[in-house]
Structure formats: C-alpha cells, structure tokens
Design a protein around this motif. Sequence first.
Motif, PDB file in Angstrom:
ATOM      1  N   GLY A   1       0.723  -0.106  -7.633  1.00 21.71           N
ATOM      2  CA  GLY A   1       0.872   1.312  -7.311  1.00 21.71           C
ATOM      3  C   GLY A   1      -0.347   1.819  -6.553  1.00 21.71           C
ATOM      4  N   GLN A   2      -0.722   3.060  -6.810  1.00 17.14           N
ATOM      5  CA  GLN A   2      -1.792   3.694  -6.020  1.00 17.14           C
ATOM      6  C   GLN A   2      -3.124   2.951  -6.111  1.00 17.14           C
ATOM      7  OE1 GLN A   2      -1.767   7.811  -7.249  1.00 17.14           O
ATOM      8  NE2 GLN A   2       0.172   8.218  -6.194  1.00 17.14           N
ATOM      9  N   GLN A   3      -3.308   2.146  -7.167  1.00 22.37           N
ATOM     10  CA  GLN A   3      -4.545   1.359  -7.258  1.00 22.37           C
ATOM     11  C   GLN A   3      -4.697   0.387  -6.093  1.00 22.37           C
ATOM     12  OE1 GLN A   3      -5.234  -0.663 -11.048  1.00 22.37           O
ATOM     13  NE2 GLN A   3      -3.745   0.720 -12.003  1.00 22.37           N
TER      14      GLN A   3
ATOM     15  N   ILE B   1       3.338  -2.870  -3.101  1.00 25.82           N
ATOM     16  CA  ILE B   1       2.507  -1.916  -3.848  1.00 25.82           C
ATOM     17  C   ILE B   1       3.336  -1.344  -4.997  1.00 25.82           C
ATOM     18  CG2 ILE B   1       1.423   0.346  -3.704  1.00 25.82           C
ATOM     19  CD1 ILE B   1       0.486  -0.373  -0.897  1.00 25.82           C
ATOM     20  N   PHE B   2       4.508  -0.844  -4.643  1.00 23.17           N
ATOM     21  CA  PHE B   2       5.455  -0.379  -5.666  1.00 23.17           C
ATOM     22  C   PHE B   2       6.606  -1.386  -5.670  1.00 23.17           C
ATOM     23  CE2 PHE B   2       3.424   3.450  -3.978  1.00 23.17           C
ATOM     24  CZ  PHE B   2       2.935   4.019  -5.144  1.00 23.17           C
TER      25      PHE B   2
ATOM     26  N   ASP C   1       2.225  10.144   1.102  1.00 22.59           N
ATOM     27  CA  ASP C   1       1.038   9.409   0.663  1.00 22.59           C
ATOM     28  C   ASP C   1       0.942   8.030   1.318  1.00 22.59           C
ATOM     29  OD1 ASP C   1      -0.231  11.125  -1.081  1.00 22.59           O
ATOM     30  OD2 ASP C   1      -0.354   9.597  -2.664  1.00 22.59           O
ATOM     31  N   LEU C   2       2.030   7.321   1.262  1.00 19.81           N
ATOM     32  CA  LEU C   2       2.032   5.940   1.765  1.00 19.81           C
ATOM     33  C   LEU C   2       1.763   5.880   3.267  1.00 19.81           C
ATOM     34  CD1 LEU C   2       4.919   3.953  -0.017  1.00 19.81           C
ATOM     35  CD2 LEU C   2       2.508   3.324   0.095  1.00 19.81           C
TER      36      LEU C   2
ATOM     37  N   TYR D   1      -4.077   1.084  -2.978  1.00 19.07           N
ATOM     38  CA  TYR D   1      -4.372   1.747  -1.696  1.00 19.07           C
ATOM     39  C   TYR D   1      -5.716   1.325  -1.109  1.00 19.07           C
ATOM     40  CZ  TYR D   1      -0.427   5.054  -2.337  1.00 19.07           C
ATOM     41  OH  TYR D   1       0.805   5.624  -2.480  1.00 19.07           O
ATOM     42  N   GLU D   2      -6.771   1.366  -1.933  1.00 23.34           N
ATOM     43  CA  GLU D   2      -8.109   1.059  -1.404  1.00 23.34           C
ATOM     44  C   GLU D   2      -8.217  -0.404  -0.991  1.00 23.34           C
ATOM     45  OE1 GLU D   2     -10.329   3.266  -0.406  1.00 23.34           O
ATOM     46  OE2 GLU D   2      -8.719   4.638  -1.016  1.00 23.34           O
TER      47      GLU D   2
ATOM     48  N   VAL E   1      -1.423   4.547   4.382  1.00 22.30           N
ATOM     49  CA  VAL E   1      -1.773   3.154   4.077  1.00 22.30           C
ATOM     50  C   VAL E   1      -0.927   2.171   4.865  1.00 22.30           C
ATOM     51  CG1 VAL E   1      -2.059   1.473   2.207  1.00 22.30           C
ATOM     52  CG2 VAL E   1      -2.364   3.910   1.742  1.00 22.30           C
TER      53      VAL E   1
ATOM     54  N   GLN F   1       7.226   9.323  -2.159  1.00 18.73           N
ATOM     55  CA  GLN F   1       6.020   8.516  -1.884  1.00 18.73           C
ATOM     56  C   GLN F   1       5.633   8.531  -0.416  1.00 18.73           C
ATOM     57  OE1 GLN F   1       7.739   4.792  -2.966  1.00 18.73           O
ATOM     58  NE2 GLN F   1       7.018   4.810  -5.094  1.00 18.73           N
TER      59      GLN F   1
END
Lengths: 265, 265, 265, 265
Positions: free
Chosen positions: B68-70, B54-55, B98-99, B72-73, B102, B95
Amino acid sequence: MNHRTTPVKIGHALVGNGGFSVFAGPCSVEGMDQFSQTAQFVKGHGAVGLRGGIFKLRTNPNSFQGLGQQAYEIVKTVKAQVGLPFVSEVTDPRQISDLENVVDMFQVGSRNMHNYALLKELGHSRRPVMIKRGFSALIKEWILAADYVVQAGNANVILCERGIRTFENATRNTFDINAIAYAKQNCSYPILADPSHGTGIADLVTPVSLAAAAAGADGLLVEVHPRPAEALSDGYQSLSFPQFETMMTKLEKVLSALGRRFEHV
Amino acid sequence: MNHRTTPVKIGHALVGNGGFSVFAGPCSVEGMDQFSQTAQFVKGHGAVGLRGGIFKLRTNPNSFQGLGQQAYEIVKTVKAQVGLPFVSEVTDPRQISDLENVVDMFQVGSRNMHNYALLKELGHSRRPVMIKRGFSALIKEWILAADYVVQAGNANVILCERGIRTFENATRNTFDINAIAYAKQNCSYPILADPSHGTGIADLVTPVSLAAAAAGADGLLVEVHPRPAEALSDGYQSLSFPQFETMMTKLEKVLSALGRRFEHV
Amino acid sequence: MNHRTTPVKIGHALVGNGGFSVFAGPCSVEGMDQFSQTAQFVKGHGAVGLRGGIFKLRTNPNSFQGLGQQAYEIVKTVKAQVGLPFVSEVTDPRQISDLENVVDMFQVGSRNMHNYALLKELGHSRRPVMIKRGFSALIKEWILAADYVVQAGNANVILCERGIRTFENATRNTFDINAIAYAKQNCSYPILADPSHGTGIADLVTPVSLAAAAAGADGLLVEVHPRPAEALSDGYQSLSFPQFETMMTKLEKVLSALGRRFEHV
Amino acid sequence: MNHRTTPVKIGHALVGNGGFSVFAGPCSVEGMDQFSQTAQFVKGHGAVGLRGGIFKLRTNPNSFQGLGQQAYEIVKTVKAQVGLPFVSEVTDPRQISDLENVVDMFQVGSRNMHNYALLKELGHSRRPVMIKRGFSALIKEWILAADYVVQAGNANVILCERGIRTFENATRNTFDINAIAYAKQNCSYPILADPSHGTGIADLVTPVSLAAAAAGADGLLVEVHPRPAEALSDGYQSLSFPQFETMMTKLEKVLSALGRRFEHV
C-alpha cells in the motif's frame, strides 16, 4: 525438466528431430487437379508431407463427408508425382487395413481423441499415428491417449495441438500455445501445431504459426487450397498459395533465429 | 484488414510504435532492496519500464494485500535511480489522485476489467492506462473496456493479454495467442502480453514470450524477482535474473528475424 | 455435511429461514408507471421484495446506463405504495452513502464480484449485501467474496447464482444448478437463484426456477416487465405478468411437496 | 414453441410419455452379487430399468476397463430375475451385434458422442439408443448426433444430459439444467438426466435429480452401489441403497406436485 523428444519417421520425413516439419494440403481431397496442384506448390515451398481429408467427420449428417474411397487413386497418383508422405484421418477401426495402403500416417481427429476402440486398433497398425487434441481434452488426457496407442504396440505417435473450445467466439477455437510449451517439457512425443483449426481465420494462421514455432513446436499441419473461396470445406481458414509462401518465408527466419531449420525430405 | 496501431507514451517509453517494449519487475513491491535490485537488473538487460504491485487484489481476504502507501517512497526512490517509468495496478477510483504521483501508467487488473466506475474515472486521469483482459472476457468486451476510458477523455490506452480461464488446469490460465493476432488486426490499441499470469509456470514464460513476439505483440509485462522462491506472491511464475537474461537474448533474435527491435528509453 | 444457513433480514423480509423468498421487478427502473405496475403485480402474486436497476453496468459504453439518481424518487414512491424492500446494484463505492437511502439491500453484480474495493466498502454499510457470482468465478471464490464483506464488518450477506460463462451459446449463460446444492452444503450464506440471467430466455425461466427451488435455493431474483418487448434492457429474458403468475403457482406446488412455503412480508 | 416428445420403448419400459423413468444400477457390473442385489433393490423402489458398464471407457489405459464379455451371463441372469430392461455403453461398432443379445438400449458415452462411425452403425441396430451429451458439445451438436442415428435408420433415440466441462472444479462437471429445459422445447427426443456424472458427488445427486425432474426431464440414469466405498469405479458419486430410497421418495412428491408420476414396467 525437459523431456527429450523421440523422433518419428513418416515415410522419408522425420518429425521431432530438432527440425521443423510442415504438413500441408487441403482440408478435403476434392479432385485430381486440386490435390495435385496443391501438393506440387507446397512441396516447392518447403512442405515435408501432405495432408488431405478422405473421410470427413462432420457435425451435421447432411454436410459434405469427403470423397471416401474415390480419393484413393487420386492420392496414390499425387504421392507418386511429388514423393511426399500423406497424412489423413481415420474415423472407424474398420477402415484401417484399407487406408494403410494409402496413408503414411493416420490422423486421429479431435472428436475421436477419446475413442479408445480406435486408438487400440491403431496400436496394431504399422503406420505412425498423429493424435489431435480433443477440443476439450486436458493436456494430461491427450498424452494418455497417445499412451493408449503405444501400450497397444505402436510406438510411433505424434501429438497435434489444434485449439480448444472456450467461451471466446471471435475465433473458431482458442489455440493453446501453453500446451505446446508444456507438452514439450513434460512428454517425449513430438508436437505439431494446427493453426488452421486453432484459429479458424486465414489471416491469423501465419502469426499463430510463427508463435508455435517460437514456442518450440516440431512442425505444422496446415490447410492450403488453390482457391480457398471455392473449397468444399473449411475454406475460410485455408491459406491461398501466396499466403503459404509468405508464411514459409517468415517461418524460416524465426526458426533460423532460434538455431533451427525446416526439415526436408 | 490490419488496423494501424496508435502508439502510447509512458514517461519516456513508447509502446506500439513498431518496437518491442518490455515492462518487468516483481509481482509485488516488497521492499527497497528487492525492488531496487530488480529494477537495476531488468534495466541493464533491456526493459523499458518497471512493474510492481502496491495494492494487490487477492481472492482470499487473508492473503498478502501489498504494501500500500508504504511502497510510495520505495517506488519514487527506485524510479529516480534507474530512470524508468513505473506501471502499477489501481483497484479503487479513490486511489487515482494519489497514485498519479507515483505511477506513470495505471494498470486495470483482470478482475476489474468490467469495473466501469473505475474505467470512467481513469478517463479523467493524465496517465495512460493499461487494461488487462478479464479472465473470461470476450476480445470484443476487452476492446469495449478500452473504449470506455477513451470516451471518458483519456486516449492513451494499451491492452494486455494475460490468459483466460478454461477447463485446462495444468497451467494457471490459457494464454490466448489468437487474441494477440486478432486484436492487432481489429483495433488500434497497442497490445502487451503477460506470460507470467498467462502460464503461471516460470518454465513456460520464455517460450510463450517468444510466441507473443512472433505473433505481433507490442511488448511484455513480465514478473521478475531476485529470489522467486521467497516472493510474497506469485513466486512460482516469476523469472529469476538469469532466466530473464536468457529470455531477452532469445527475444532479440526472434524480433530481429522479423525486422523488429527492442524499444529503448 | 450440511452447513446451517444463517438467515438475513432485508427490511421486513427474511431470506434463508427455510421459506422461499422471491424478489421480482424489471431489469431497469424505466419510469413511474412501469415500476409501480410491476411492483403491485408481483406483490399481489407472492413476491417478498422488489428488484430494479438504477445504475446499469453495460459492456458497451453507448448502451442505456439506467436512470441513475432520477430513479430515486420513483423508487421511494413505489416502495411506500407496496411496502416491499428494494434491491439494486451498486457499481461504485462512492454511490453507497446515497444509495443507502433508497435501497434495502445492495446487489454486487457479476462483473464486480472481484471488485474488492467495493466489497470492503460495503462491509461498512448498514444494509445487507447480495453478491452475484462472477460469471467465471469458482464457487470457492464466490464464497470468499462474501467473506470479504463479512470481515469488513457486515455480516448480512446473501449469495446469488446467475449462471456462468461456458462454450454453450444456445443460452445466455449456463445456470449452475450444482452450485446451488454445493453452496447450501458448504457455507452458511443464503442462496438466491437468478434464472433470468442464468438462461437469458424467458421461456426457460420457469423450468429453471422450479429446478432451483427443488435443489434447495432460498429464493429467486427474477426479471418481470409489464411489456417485455418494449423493455429498455434485457426484455428477451423478462417474464410477462401472466408468465410470472404461472411460475409462482407452479413454484408453490413444488415447494409444498418439499415441505416448504413462500416467505411473506 | 414446445416440441412434442416422441416416446421410446425400451423392453417393456417407456420413456418420454409424460411419466418419469428411472434407470439405476452400478457404474460397472462387477459381479453377480453386486449386480443382482442392486437390481432387486432399485426395482423394489421404482426403477424402470437397469444400468451397468460392461466395457468401460477409461482415460487412463491402466484403469479398470470393465468385465467385458464375462459380464454377459451375469446380466442375462439378473435381467431374468428382475424383469427389467438393461442399458449399457457400446464403445466400438464391432461390439454391436454381440451386445444386442444382452442390452435393451445402447448407451453412447460422452466421449463417443462425436464418433459418427459408431452412430451410423447404431442406426442399423434394432435396439434403441441413448446418446449422452459430449462433455463439451453444444446442445445443437448433441441433437445432430441423434439425427445421425435416425437418418441411418433407427428412430428410437433418447438424449441424456450428464454435465459439461467448465472451469469449475468443486464438482466433476457442471450439470446443465438449462439444456434439459431447452432441449425439451426444441426437439422431440426424450431427455434423461445423469446427476451422477453431472455432479460427481453423491451428496449432490438427490438435489440435482429433483431439479432435473422439476425442469421437465423424462427420467434419470443414476449410479447406485451396495457399498459405494468399495466400488471399482466412480464410487464417490454412487448412491447407497438408503440414499436411493430417500431420493425416490422426494422425487415422487415433486413429480406429483407437477402432475406427473413414475413410469412403471
């Protein structure tokens, strides 16, 4: 992508024909009893050839340098007993003609992989040659060392991965498993694995041997000693007889799972 | 001599309990189709968990840095589809909170193995942590990095060997097969193998995976992509779907020969 | 062929303007007396800045980790006494805003060179940043790490060569003198040399410092301690006061021979 | 702590007596004009001896292997012209007796440092021997290689640092400046530096030569060619005549600053 391996015959033993060929024996030939016992044991458990040092290359000029010519009669007698071919290191071009009467395959050691005078002279020998990878040689340089022997006239060449020198110091060397797989795909020389020098720790020899077989190696060169704690050289990395037997049992299972089998004489 | 491995649970998946646990997926999560297709394929062929960046830590500031955060979904949707846990790299202590919503296991990348600020913060997380070996870290330092996380409060730690940096340049890294065997004998953390970074060449991933299994690894972290040639990162080392399937078939045979089996969810 | 070096200002001190800038001090700030004595001594013998660890990155979680925030007042007091700028390592992006009140240049340590989260955050700092080379980083990767900081908004970046990890174990690291010369010719960042970590042996610090100056380094980062044998960290590589004085005398001669001089505040 | 260096005499030239001894010449002796021009130029600018390959060790069997015995007359003629001693590599124990009529000091190349058969034979030679460090040899092993020659009867041995093989690929090798300082303190053999192989880049030869002098080396072995771009081997690392002259001018200043001077015949 895959090169086809060209098999090499050492005495009656084949390497590189799809089977798995195990060469086993002590680091150094130390005497008749030690070498004979080891030879009989490893033959009884699946080895296709014997290994044993006669002239040892030692970093320290005061370390044990091998029995030298005194080992010749021992080796001849034991070979006759067990009927297996014998591999030993040559360290000087001037030894070749004499050693040819005793060894069935010459080993070029890691420290001599770049010794082109020796490689060229071995190109004129009637014996096959096994080239250990220099401990800091690129895979490319290792294959070029084999090419030196071939271009000088001797097409019977085998490679042997024995670990490279890295920053890691928990093990004696870093066994380069990638090199086994890479060399199988990128040249036609058979590839043996030497897990004894590749790890330097007897307890790691079996798992790394299994790994080498799984990655596609054509066989092993492995150190075995009747009493590792009393060995004159490299005892800490030598398998005892029971350890060798256990390793061979596990190897047979892994090979069989991959549709392979031990090469036998 | 042998330490007993302490198993770690990631979602419903177990690592280090004797079975062989395969985490597979793309280098980077690139989009819904790519990630979903891959997840379904690898689940159907024996994977116990998903991987995907993701990152991304990239040496060059101008290289693709991950969604990145995009992502997540996408990840949440795919996880719900296939019901497998998800592993991804964390690159910044900020991070983590938040992570955690997920990922089911945090990955500490090779370049952050010595990032003790990150390790300590992960000690406070409720998620297990997988620590990749620094590409020039001693085995001893790698185990100490795991100890950092444990001492900070999180006992669920897994190690991952992913190759070390040496002089050899035919392969991206030198996969240290000795380290698998050594760590199994000298610490109680489960050990995964990452043959994708360990070799950097898709054709070497299968032989090195088989080797890692034979040497005793507890599982794999492996890169798979529907169309490796179009991958936004690391395509040259990603398995295609057919390559993954072939590898899993061979792995099952080798594991079975050694009395082991794939871990399943 | 030669890039022109872009000078960086740290407090009143210049680095990269043709002069030779020496930053000296203990590995760790251990207390008021130790730090104050050292600061006064090195200032009196030509240092242009102070170094000293506040937050230490240690491989072993049980080793001394530095005084942390307790060191802040010590550092502020000593800086006021001697009027020199202070360099110290930042190990976590969340420390930056606090540390900015104490340090005049941030040091990114060797183990964090690839910590891009930290590098990006330092791009928003108003303080210059010195990036130590990762102990296994390519020169190219080291320069790219500096580019990360610059692209994030902070143009005041200095590189520091501190030795790389190799197979050699007589010395702590292998100081890469080539990298000094190569980086001077291929990028515009000033380059400091850290002979303390680069050798790990106090007796080698002076010859390697002279070598670095002769090869074109813009200065030194060097460890000095009033009583090296009692240092809480890295005492074996710290210069005593007399050793520092001798080194500076020799350095001045070599610099002068090459048309250079010490930078002074 | 410091060992006292034992000086070695090569023809009329001294190495290890406090002065700085420069051996210069082409990588390979390519012909009369090339070698004679170079010899006269380097003598005119401070060299105390000549270097030049006759038998070249090449990784690739198809690369230029040196002129071999055809070079003998060229070398004898040029030596008579300029009156300087000549250093050249020996690659086979069987070459020694012939080569002794041409060379004043034998060079053991990096790839032969572990060739103990060659080292022992050189122990019986009447010529001094210079041992280049194996590109992956520990400093300890390098000194032991010298001990091999001494124990075999030849006390006139010199060491030469020429760079080690590491992960760094911007330079051909990593010149180990620590090894110069360490060996000076821990053995009594004189130490030369070979910045040509140590860097592999002509533009780095001068800064690294200055560094070696500053770190205490007893001299240099450096490649110089009238037209580097046309050299049959190693042209990219050979100095042109003007580059050599500039280097010698700078070296003299640095040596003078440290109370030393060039050795002269």
